[in-house]
Design a protein around this motif. Structure first.
Motif, mmCIF file in Angstrom:
data_model
loop_
_atom_site.group_PDB
_atom_site.id
_atom_site.type_symbol
_atom_site.label_atom_id
_atom_site.label_comp_id
_atom_site.label_asym_id
_atom_site.label_seq_id
_atom_site.Cartn_x
_atom_site.Cartn_y
_atom_site.Cartn_z
ATOM 1 N N UNK A 12 37.891 31.597 -14.192
ATOM 2 C CA UNK A 12 38.296 32.228 -13.154
ATOM 3 C C UNK A 12 38.683 31.376 -11.887
ATOM 4 N N UNK A 13 40.182 30.971 -12.188
ATOM 5 C CA UNK A 13 40.788 29.817 -11.025
ATOM 6 C C UNK A 13 41.163 30.721 -9.712
ATOM 7 N N UNK A 14 41.314 31.945 -9.785
ATOM 8 C CA UNK A 14 41.864 32.760 -8.636
ATOM 9 C C UNK A 14 40.917 34.066 -8.634
ATOM 10 N N UNK A 15 40.781 34.513 -7.328
ATOM 11 C CA UNK A 15 40.186 35.834 -7.223
ATOM 12 C C UNK A 15 38.867 35.949 -7.909
ATOM 13 N N UNK A 16 38.057 34.956 -7.818
ATOM 14 C CA UNK A 16 36.852 35.048 -8.531
ATOM 15 C C UNK A 16 35.692 36.016 -8.623
ATOM 16 N N UNK A 30 32.959 31.570 0.349
ATOM 17 C CA UNK A 30 32.958 33.042 -0.235
ATOM 18 C C UNK A 30 32.398 33.465 -1.262
ATOM 19 N N UNK A 31 32.205 32.517 -2.281
ATOM 20 C CA UNK A 31 31.470 32.791 -3.644
ATOM 21 C C UNK A 31 30.018 33.171 -3.405
ATOM 22 N N UNK A 32 29.332 32.587 -2.487
ATOM 23 C CA UNK A 32 28.003 32.964 -2.144
ATOM 24 C C UNK A 32 27.745 34.503 -1.746
ATOM 25 N N UNK A 33 28.742 35.015 -1.310
ATOM 26 C CA UNK A 33 28.473 36.463 -0.462
ATOM 27 C C UNK A 33 27.774 37.475 -1.432
ATOM 28 N N UNK A 82 40.592 31.327 -3.926
ATOM 29 C CA UNK A 82 39.190 32.064 -3.868
ATOM 30 C C UNK A 82 38.537 32.079 -5.467
ATOM 31 N N UNK A 83 38.892 31.095 -5.992
ATOM 32 C CA UNK A 83 38.450 30.750 -7.309
ATOM 33 C C UNK A 83 37.722 29.482 -7.321
ATOM 34 N N UNK A 84 37.545 28.950 -8.495
ATOM 35 C CA UNK A 84 36.819 27.851 -8.864
ATOM 36 C C UNK A 84 37.534 27.197 -9.956
#
Length: 383
Positions: free
Chosen positions: A247-251, A63-66, A298-300
């Motif tokens: 950004x561990x969550x909701x990145x 999802x981070x590529x969107x 949703x984070x990294x």
């Protein structure tokens, strides 16, 4: 502990700044300006400069590529996050350059240790006691360099043998002109304190009405930095600390907001510098990157390789420097992170050497003395 010097800077209401990013400034006898913006918290390089040309990018990032579906293409491999519209324009104008798959010598994932290595210029945490930005003051053609920190504490990157004064934000009301005049008269006969007071008053006048800038306003931070850098009697070297990059969550939402703020800061800095922008170089760097894969929230998580930036009218921009290692599983560092292929030390040393026309080997040996056998990157600054 409050001594007389601390009172001069902190107790006389020199500024009512409440800026969230803390800043440190250094004066030098040169017409060239240099700014170091540190991204504390490990900024996601792949989330800033997406490797959209890598076949593994979309699958590896999930999802981070969107965010890069319709992002500005920098070249056939890389695209810029859409939140950074002003930076994209600077890139098109040859005023921004990006280095990818870059990292300091640090290879673990502790924020404190990583930031210590990034700021000290050492090979390991707490091995070097002063900062590379302070050591830089002894290399650039600046005569007698003096430093001033606009911060509650001087960042490690600016600590060292070169003198650094403190210009700390204050929540106290501005002192009246009458009080200022009385304090000036009190110090008139003191050879040491009179000089310090005069310098503090000069800095106060440079900040003008921006001393009440909003804490969360990144553009105000860039404007304030420009107001201190641009005048003939102003600072020449600045450090700006930014946080919130962990950004561990909701990145996606969080990183977009962070990048939008950074973009506004850089745009305001350019506008505020006016014609001096052509002699300005800004380095943006973080302590390490983040994992390639998205986590369950949703984070990294903490990673290794990231991206760094050079911005300014003095930058030979319009390109991305990368010996790209690939994002397929077998190409990752420890099977999880972007593998570094360029030393951040070499990148920073090359920027400084090119900007000030100093021998690269000398800059490398002074700023990063323990990095043996590595050459500074050349060709980063305009001739």
């Amino acid at each position: 502990m409050l001594d007389r010097r601390s009172f001069i800077v902190n107790g006389a209401g020199l500024a009512a700044l409440t800026l969230a990013p803390r800043m440190a400034f250094a004066k030098a006898e040169t017409d060239r300006r240099f700014v170091f913006i540190i991204q504390r918290g490990a900024a996601d390089g792949l989330g800033t400069i997406g490797a959209v040309g890598d076949p593994a990018f979309a699958g590896a990032r999930g999802q981070l590529a969107a965010d890069f579906a319709n992002a500005k293409k920098l070249d056939s491999m890389f695209a810029l996050h859409p939140a950074m519209t002003s930076l994209g324009q600077m890139y098109d104008g040859g005023e921004a350059l990006f280095a990818h798959a870059v990292a300091s010598p640090y290879r673990d994932r502790s924020h404190f240790d990583g930031q210590n290595v990034l700021e000290s210029g050492g090979l390991g945490a707490y091995q070097v006691k002063d900062g590379w930005l302070n050591r830089m003051l002894g290399v650039i053609p600046s005569g007698e360099a003096k430093a001033i920190a606009v911060s509650a504490t001087v960042p490690l990157a600016l600590r060292g043998s070169h003198e650094v004064s403190s210009y700390a934000p204050s929540a106290l009301p501005q002192a009246s002109d009458d009080l200022m005049a009385r304090v000036a008269a009190l110090y008139q006969g003191d050879g040491q304190l009179h000089g310090l007071w005069s310098e503090a008053m000069s800095t106060r006048m440079l900040t003008g009405d921006l001393t009440a800038a909003n804490a969360a306003n990144a553009a105000a931070t860039g404007t304030l930095a420009a107001k201190l850098l641009a005048p003939a009697n102003g600072a020449r070297i600045a450090m700006i600390e930014t946080g919130g990059w962990d950004t561990h969550a909701g990145q996606r939402g969080r990183l977009a907001a962070q990048l939008k703020g950074l973009d506004a800061m850089l745009a305001a800095l350019k506008t505020g510098m006016g014609p001096d922008w052509s002699r300005t170089m800004v380095v943006v760097a973080t302590e390490f990157g983040r994992t390639v894969a998205v986590n369950g929230t949703g984070g990294s998580d903490h990673g290794t390789g990231s991206a760094a930036m050079l911005v300014g009218g003095a930058v030979k921009g319009g390109r991305v420097l990368a010996d790209w290692p690939g994002l397929a599983h077998g190409q990752l560092y420890e099977n999880r992170d972007l593998r570094p292929t360029l030393g951040l030390d070499q990148f920073v040393a090359g920027a400084v050497a090119g900007h000030y026309s100093v021998e690269p080997a000398r800059v490398m040996a002074t700023l990063f003395p323990d990095t043996k056998g590595a050459a500074a990157v050349q060709g980063l600054a305009r001739a």
